[in-house]
Design an enzyme around this catalytic site. Structure first.
Site, short mmCIF file in Angstrom:
data_model
loop_
_atom_site.label_atom_id
_atom_site.label_comp_id
_atom_site.label_asym_id
_atom_site.label_seq_id
_atom_site.Cartn_x
_atom_site.Cartn_y
_atom_site.Cartn_z
N ASP A 34 0.85 -1.19 0.00
CA ASP A 34 0.00 0.00 0.00
C ASP A 34 0.89 1.24 0.00
O ASP A 34 1.92 1.27 0.69
CB ASP A 34 -0.90 -0.01 1.24
N VAL A 100 -11.48 2.56 -3.84
CA VAL A 100 -11.25 2.13 -5.22
C VAL A 100 -12.28 1.06 -5.57
O VAL A 100 -12.38 0.06 -4.87
CB VAL A 100 -9.81 1.57 -5.40
N HIS A 104 -10.49 -5.45 -3.29
CA HIS A 104 -9.15 -5.60 -2.76
C HIS A 104 -9.21 -5.92 -1.28
O HIS A 104 -10.10 -5.48 -0.58
CB HIS A 104 -8.29 -4.36 -3.02
#
Length: 120
Positions: A34, A100, A104
């Site tokens: 990240d 997003v 994920h």
């Protein structure tokens, strides 16, 4: 309900348009660090298919994609050495604060983590 935007940042990373710090990759998933880590270990694991959210992935991904994705999660945990424990988080849509619109999973660990919510 599951309209996929192929211009999201993770789609661009999968296409190679944006670089990343790859931790692990297999046929079905990509894992990378990240860019704004919240702990000593903070890796994002994303499926290579166009899935918006965890529930979309669970409903529409093939068994092979699901197994391959979770095999990638296992490899990330091994590679990063989060043996003492970790947190796996999938933020989903607005109330879940998903930034997003590509499914994920955050793998967060490498240190003692606080409670997510107050005990009560």
């Amino acid at each position: 309900m599951f309209d996929y935007d192929d211009q999201n940042i993770f789609a661009k990373i999968l296409r190679g348009d944006i670089p990343n710090s790859t931790v692990f990759e297999n046929e079905f998933a990509l894992a990378f660090n990240d860019i704004q880590p919240q702990a000593a270990v903070h890796v994002l694991v994303i499926p290579k298919g166009p899935y918006v959210s965890l529930d979309h992935f669970a409903a529409a991904a093939s068994p092979e994609e699901q197994v391959g994705f979770f095999a990638a999660v296992s490899e990330v945990c091994t590679i990063t050495g989060v043996k003492a424990g970790f947190r796996a988080i999938a933020n989903t849509r607005g109330h879940g604060v998903q930034d997003v619109p590509h499914f994920h999973l955050h793998i967060i660990g490498g240190q003692q983590l606080g409670r997510m919510l107050p005990a009560g």
